[in-house]
Motif scaffolding. Structure first.
Motif, short mmCIF file in Angstrom:
data_model
loop_
_atom_site.label_atom_id
_atom_site.label_comp_id
_atom_site.label_asym_id
_atom_site.label_seq_id
_atom_site.Cartn_x
_atom_site.Cartn_y
_atom_site.Cartn_z
N ASP A 110 6.63 -5.08 12.75
CA ASP A 110 5.92 -3.86 12.37
C ASP A 110 4.72 -3.64 13.28
OD1 ASP A 110 4.53 -1.80 11.07
OD2 ASP A 110 3.83 -3.08 9.44
N ARG A 111 3.54 -4.10 12.90
CA ARG A 111 2.35 -3.87 13.72
C ARG A 111 2.20 -4.98 14.76
NH1 ARG A 111 -1.64 -2.40 8.61
NH2 ARG A 111 -0.29 -0.76 7.76
N PHE A 120 4.48 3.49 17.94
CA PHE A 120 3.55 4.36 17.22
C PHE A 120 2.96 5.47 18.08
CE2 PHE A 120 3.23 0.13 15.02
CZ PHE A 120 3.92 0.51 13.89
N PHE A 156 -3.84 4.32 4.41
CA PHE A 156 -2.39 4.32 4.17
C PHE A 156 -2.04 4.40 2.68
CE2 PHE A 156 -1.90 2.08 8.47
CZ PHE A 156 -1.34 3.17 9.11
N ALA A 164 -0.35 1.00 13.70
CA ALA A 164 0.21 2.29 13.27
C ALA A 164 -0.86 3.38 13.32
CB ALA A 164 0.80 2.17 11.87
N TRP A 224 6.67 2.82 2.26
CA TRP A 224 7.20 2.14 3.47
C TRP A 224 7.09 0.64 3.31
CZ3 TRP A 224 6.16 -1.39 7.15
CH2 TRP A 224 6.82 -1.30 8.37
N ARG A 225 5.92 0.18 2.87
CA ARG A 225 5.67 -1.26 2.75
C ARG A 225 6.61 -1.88 1.72
NH1 ARG A 225 4.06 -3.79 6.68
NH2 ARG A 225 2.53 -2.15 7.03
N GLU A 277 0.78 -1.23 0.00
CA GLU A 277 0.00 0.00 0.00
C GLU A 277 0.81 1.28 0.00
OE1 GLU A 277 0.41 -2.09 2.48
OE2 GLU A 277 0.82 -1.01 4.31
N SER A 278 2.10 1.20 0.36
CA SER A 278 2.86 2.44 0.54
C SER A 278 4.34 2.24 0.21
CB SER A 278 2.75 2.88 2.00
OG SER A 278 3.31 1.88 2.85
N GLU A 288 -1.43 10.01 8.46
CA GLU A 288 -0.80 8.95 9.25
C GLU A 288 0.20 8.12 8.45
OE1 GLU A 288 -3.79 7.02 11.72
OE2 GLU A 288 -3.81 8.74 13.07
N ASN A 289 0.44 8.46 7.19
CA ASN A 289 1.68 8.03 6.53
C ASN A 289 2.01 9.00 5.39
OD1 ASN A 289 0.24 7.20 4.22
ND2 ASN A 289 1.07 5.12 4.22
N ARG A 329 -0.65 6.16 16.46
CA ARG A 329 -0.43 7.55 16.04
C ARG A 329 -1.61 8.44 16.43
NH1 ARG A 329 2.18 5.41 10.34
NH2 ARG A 329 4.15 4.77 11.29
N CYS A 369 9.29 6.12 10.76
CA CYS A 369 8.91 4.76 11.12
C CYS A 369 9.83 3.88 10.28
CB CYS A 369 7.44 4.51 10.77
SG CYS A 369 6.86 2.87 11.20
N ASP A 419 6.54 8.17 8.52
CA ASP A 419 7.33 7.17 7.76
C ASP A 419 8.73 7.70 7.43
OD1 ASP A 419 5.29 5.32 7.81
OD2 ASP A 419 4.87 5.36 5.66
O1 AHR Z 1 2.61 -0.24 9.91
C1 AHR Z 1 3.44 0.72 9.33
C2 AHR Z 1 2.63 1.57 8.42
O2 AHR Z 1 2.07 0.77 7.41
C3 AHR Z 1 3.39 2.65 7.68
O3 AHR Z 1 3.32 3.88 8.29
C4 AHR Z 1 2.58 2.75 6.43
O4 AHR Z 1 3.18 3.46 5.42
C5 AHR Z 1 2.29 1.34 6.15
O5 AHR Z 1 1.30 1.15 5.26
#
Ligand code: AHR
Length: 366
Positions: free
Chosen positions: A158-159, A177, A243, A215, A83-84, A80-81, A268-269, A219, A319, A299
């Motif tokens: 991560d989460r 977070f 995200f 996350a 970061w991912r 999705e991002s 949030e990202n 946050r 992050c 991020d």
């Molecule tokens: O869990 C981390 C978050 O997940 C990051 O901030 C975000 O970019 C990703 O999708």
């Protein structure tokens, strides 16, 4: 289950500096150390992420048994991002056959049910370790019990998962977070003070992450703690941007239609911020240090530095996604029969336009 011993050389190659190092406003030593182990391959990782190949498919049909390699199933959130993408690349470049591992990678496309399916498939394939970056915090007990029953250690990355029995996983490694959210609030208070706006009524909106993801939860909570300290700050509305850049843009468009007096947008990202910035510009408004709206995000990916340098984004709160080597270190300790810290926070920094961003960007690993 298969248990294999890696050569001392491989262990040395994989082991990284202990998690945790000084926070503040500069890149962490930990991030730098990880950077050396990471080959920047953002495009390749992005291309790979959504297209499982023979060795990445978690369909339960492939035999995970592979000689002397340690087999690791990674249930990834999605793609999705930015970061991912960096996180996926960190795992793919760490858990290689050359380093003594067989990686079975699964992209859940941001769906918990896909992750549960992937974990069950890993159990069926009798992997040695299951690594999960859980999409959301709740709803994991049953599948983790199944992994425990099968004798397969689970590592969270991560989460976090919200489970009543913490013996269901061996360890967790990731960012703090809540602290990231609080750092953002503290930064904002100082910034507004410096602008002579410390006492002014400040209207904010938040583009949240995936609802229920650590996350997002952390946050939002960290920022709420800081809101409580400032009676002149008003949160007009919060909505999830999941995200992603596209959803971030969509949510910001709707905020701009509802409110004509937004002072701050908290994303949030970073990717949500890129979408929000596009929406702000399309609405004929300006943002960044010289603009109408302050934009902050989380991020600290490379594109966020470019956005700050362009004068669009005000600040980004780090992050760190480079968890591959950190998880490998946990696995090596478990292989050696050592105990591991259950909860391992990675220290993180923040970056804003008062800094020498060009120099920091030149050294940035993701
Ligand atoms: O869990 C981390 C978050 O997940 C990051 O901030 C975000 O970019 C990703 O999708």
């Amino acid at each position: 289950m298969k248990r294999k011993v890696l050569s001392a050389l491989l262990i040395a190659a994989m082991t990284v500096a202990t998690v945790g190092c000084g926070g503040g406003s500069q890149p962490t030593a930990d991030a730098d150390a990880s950077a050396e182990t990471e080959a920047p391959a953002e495009d390749a990782a992005a291309d790979d992420a959504e297209a499982p190949t023979e060795d990445t498919a978690a369909d339960g049909t492939a035999d995970a048994a592979s000689g002397d390699l340690i087999t690791v199933g990674y249930a990834q959130v999605g793609a999705e991002s930015d970061w991912r993408t960096a996180n996926t690349e960190s795992f793919k470049s760490t858990f290689t056959e050359e380093n003594g591992y067989k990686l079975i990678f699964d992209d859940a496309q941001q769906k918990q049910e896909n992750q549960i399916k992937a974990i069950r498939s890993f159990i069926q394939q009798e992997v040695d370790y299951i690594v999960v970056a859980p999409v959301v915090e709740t709803g994991w007990e049953t599948v983790l019990e199944e992994a425990k029953e099968a004798g397969i250690p689970v590592i969270l990355s991560d989460r976090m998962m919200d489970v009543s029995d913490d013996t269901l996983f061996e360890a967790w490694v990731g960012g703090n977070f809540v602290k990231e959210g609080e750092t953002c609030g503290d930064w904002l208070a100082k910034y507004l003070e410096e602008q002579g706006r410390g006492e002014e009524e400040i209207n904010m909106v938040t583009i949240q992450g995936t609802i229920g993801a650590s996350a997002q939860v952390g946050r939002t909570e960290g920022m709420a703690n800081k809101l409580a300290e400032h009676s002149n700050w008003k949160m007009l509305e919060m909505q999830s941007g999941e995200f992603t850049q596209a959803k971030g843009q969509e949510v910001m468009e709707s905020f701009l239609k509802s409110y004509d007096d937004i002072d701050v947008v908290i994303c949030e990202n970073d990717n949500e911020a890129f979408g929000a910035i596009d929406a702000i510009k399309a609405a004929g408004k300006t943002c960044g240090p010289e603009g109408d709206i302050i934009v902050v995000s989380f991020d600290s990916v490379k594109a966020a530095f470019e956005s700050m340098i362009a004068g669009d984004l005000n600040a980004t709160f780090e992050c760190n996604p480079l968890h591959g080597p950190r998880v490998a270190e946990i696995i090596q300790k478990l292989e050696a029969g050592e105990t591991v810290d259950k909860i391992q926070y990675v220290d993180e920094a923040y970056f804003d336009t008062s800094m020498d961003l060009e120099s920091i960007l030149a050294e940035r690993a993701y």
